[in-house]
Design a protein around this motif. Sequence first.
Motif, mmCIF file in Angstrom:
data_model
loop_
_atom_site.group_PDB
_atom_site.id
_atom_site.type_symbol
_atom_site.label_atom_id
_atom_site.label_comp_id
_atom_site.label_asym_id
_atom_site.label_seq_id
_atom_site.Cartn_x
_atom_site.Cartn_y
_atom_site.Cartn_z
ATOM 1 N N ASN A 50 -3.534 45.409 26.218
ATOM 2 C CA ASN A 50 -2.630 44.340 26.359
ATOM 3 C C ASN A 50 -1.677 44.458 28.132
ATOM 4 O OD1 ASN A 50 -0.927 46.351 26.508
ATOM 5 N ND2 ASN A 50 -0.264 46.150 24.314
ATOM 6 N N GLY A 51 -2.309 45.235 28.802
ATOM 7 C CA GLY A 51 -1.789 45.393 30.246
ATOM 8 C C GLY A 51 -0.359 46.037 30.286
ATOM 9 N N THR A 52 0.149 46.547 29.059
ATOM 10 C CA THR A 52 1.351 47.103 29.234
ATOM 11 C C THR A 52 1.324 48.797 29.158
ATOM 12 O OG1 THR A 52 1.822 47.098 27.012
ATOM 13 C CG2 THR A 52 2.543 45.108 27.947
ATOM 14 N N LEU A 53 2.412 49.385 28.992
ATOM 15 C CA LEU A 53 2.411 50.780 28.847
ATOM 16 C C LEU A 53 2.756 51.325 27.291
ATOM 17 C CD1 LEU A 53 4.766 51.634 32.015
ATOM 18 C CD2 LEU A 53 2.325 51.861 32.060
ATOM 19 N N ASP A 54 1.666 52.233 27.032
ATOM 20 C CA ASP A 54 1.716 52.707 25.561
ATOM 21 C C ASP A 54 3.183 53.629 25.592
ATOM 22 O OD1 ASP A 54 -0.020 51.594 24.215
ATOM 23 O OD2 ASP A 54 -1.368 53.196 24.671
ATOM 24 N N TYR A 55 3.444 54.445 26.651
ATOM 25 C CA TYR A 55 4.708 55.193 26.691
ATOM 26 C C TYR A 55 4.872 55.538 28.149
ATOM 27 C CZ TYR A 55 1.453 59.279 27.399
ATOM 28 O OH TYR A 55 0.471 59.784 27.615
ATOM 29 N N VAL A 56 5.929 55.881 28.406
ATOM 30 C CA VAL A 56 6.435 56.516 29.686
ATOM 31 C C VAL A 56 7.253 57.888 29.740
ATOM 32 C CG1 VAL A 56 8.071 56.097 31.676
ATOM 33 C CG2 VAL A 56 6.859 54.265 30.743
ATOM 34 N N ILE A 57 6.776 58.907 30.384
ATOM 35 C CA ILE A 57 7.362 60.135 30.365
ATOM 36 C C ILE A 57 8.375 60.037 31.707
ATOM 37 C CG2 ILE A 57 7.189 62.845 30.568
ATOM 38 C CD1 ILE A 57 5.870 61.651 27.888
ATOM 39 N N LEU A 58 9.568 60.199 31.330
ATOM 40 C CA LEU A 58 10.616 60.267 32.544
ATOM 41 C C LEU A 58 11.167 61.646 32.597
ATOM 42 C CD1 LEU A 58 12.655 59.365 34.410
ATOM 43 C CD2 LEU A 58 14.149 58.645 32.603
ATOM 44 N N GLY A 59 10.621 62.314 33.738
ATOM 45 C CA GLY A 59 10.990 63.575 34.035
ATOM 46 C C GLY A 59 11.897 63.685 35.182
ATOM 47 N N VAL A 60 12.927 64.491 34.806
ATOM 48 C CA VAL A 60 14.165 64.867 35.791
ATOM 49 C C VAL A 60 14.391 66.212 36.170
ATOM 50 C CG1 VAL A 60 16.551 64.337 36.039
ATOM 51 C CG2 VAL A 60 15.156 62.606 34.927
ATOM 52 N N GLY A 61 14.444 66.753 37.268
ATOM 53 C CA GLY A 61 14.675 68.026 37.577
ATOM 54 C C GLY A 61 15.885 68.072 38.469
ATOM 55 N N ILE A 62 16.756 68.945 38.070
ATOM 56 C CA ILE A 62 17.850 69.049 38.931
ATOM 57 C C ILE A 62 18.315 70.614 39.121
ATOM 58 C CG2 ILE A 62 20.527 68.518 38.906
ATOM 59 C CD1 ILE A 62 20.107 66.525 36.756
ATOM 60 N N ASN A 63 18.538 70.838 40.558
ATOM 61 C CA ASN A 63 18.700 72.039 40.963
ATOM 62 C C ASN A 63 20.237 72.069 40.801
ATOM 63 O OD1 ASN A 63 16.021 72.248 41.937
ATOM 64 N ND2 ASN A 63 16.694 71.215 44.016
ATOM 65 N N VAL A 64 20.748 72.801 39.768
ATOM 66 C CA VAL A 64 22.239 72.696 39.240
ATOM 67 C C VAL A 64 22.880 73.870 39.918
ATOM 68 C CG1 VAL A 64 24.109 73.180 37.509
ATOM 69 C CG2 VAL A 64 21.702 71.767 36.848
ATOM 70 N N TYR A 65 22.051 74.917 40.001
ATOM 71 C CA TYR A 65 22.555 76.236 40.629
ATOM 72 C C TYR A 65 21.567 76.560 41.707
ATOM 73 C CZ TYR A 65 25.578 76.393 36.547
ATOM 74 O OH TYR A 65 26.517 76.161 35.462
ATOM 75 N N GLU A 66 21.971 77.274 42.621
ATOM 76 C CA GLU A 66 20.956 78.126 43.626
ATOM 77 C C GLU A 66 20.198 79.029 43.122
ATOM 78 O OE1 GLU A 66 21.753 77.143 46.845
ATOM 79 O OE2 GLU A 66 20.490 78.633 48.007
ATOM 80 N N PRO A 67 18.871 78.731 43.310
ATOM 81 C CA PRO A 67 17.971 79.832 42.668
ATOM 82 C C PRO A 67 18.410 81.148 43.228
ATOM 83 C CG PRO A 67 16.947 78.047 43.807
ATOM 84 C CD PRO A 67 18.338 78.077 44.116
ATOM 85 N N GLU A 68 18.196 82.259 42.267
ATOM 86 C CA GLU A 68 18.431 83.600 42.595
ATOM 87 C C GLU A 68 17.503 84.036 43.828
ATOM 88 O OE1 GLU A 68 18.123 87.721 40.174
ATOM 89 O OE2 GLU A 68 18.881 85.971 38.851
ATOM 90 N N GLY A 69 18.127 84.520 44.698
ATOM 91 C CA GLY A 69 17.344 84.880 46.245
ATOM 92 C C GLY A 69 17.176 83.454 46.971
#
Length: 264
Positions: free
Chosen positions: A140-159
């Motif tokens: 049908n030319g549409t999307l069956d599903y969409v995965i919305l991925g969000v990555g946020i660097n909330v804090y500074e990584p250790e090191g």
Amino acid sequence: MIDTINSQKIFGLLKKGSEKKIKIEVLEKATSTNTLLKEAASEKDEGFVLIAGKQTAGRGRLGRSFYSPDDTGLYMSLLLRPSIIPEQSVLITTAAAVSVCDALGKVGVGSTAIKWVNDVFVDDKKVCGILTEGSFNPQNGTLDYVILGVGINVYEPEGGFPPELQSIAGSVFKNKTENLRNTIAAEFLNSFMGYYNTLEKREYYDKYAGKCFVIGKDITIINNDEKTCARALGIDENFGLVAELADGSRLTLNSGEISVRVKT
Ligand code: BTN
């Protein structure tokens, strides 16, 4: 101070109404929440959210990896089943970028900016990336599903960030605060689900255009190995970036495989 990600706490912070549509699972560790949710998509309903404390194979746009260390970030994927054609998935991506800004605003960070098309910046550093992946239904030319991925660097990584990311990546907060990552996750979902319910109205357009710091700047358009200098003029109604080339001609860039570097 610790800031533990907890599904019940996130759930408790959702707006009335949203909580009916959202189910949250938190893993200590994942390869990639987008990959895992894609694998499970056929068994899950719209509104399923997978969050991981760290990712061992976090993925970004254009085949890049997304650095996802333990304990400092928010790595989250949301399953959606919108009735849209693939070209409209940019509406989801851009609504998500505005929702990240909204969520950070709720926890006191007003100085967010968006780099077209979907990176969120604080103090000139990228603090959030968004990866929207769809499964195309050729029938049908549409999307069956969409995965919305969000990555946020909330804090500074250790090191700190690895050397290759130090000039690009940043984090939102210096010190840990209890319940902060749960609050950001819930506020993101509250804001995003609001925009998503009326996606085609593009109610977040003005906020997006207002935060898009690329507009008015000289840019380099990078399409595979080809680089072109241009000036970014504005954002059209489909969130394409309208740019003017050196010869005065105009073109509209759509997210796809193109990336843009802002000249400083
Ligand atoms: C980018 O910056 O190019 C996009 C990064 C998207 C990262 C998020 S983290 C949660 C989800 N799982 C992944 O593997 N990627 C996305």
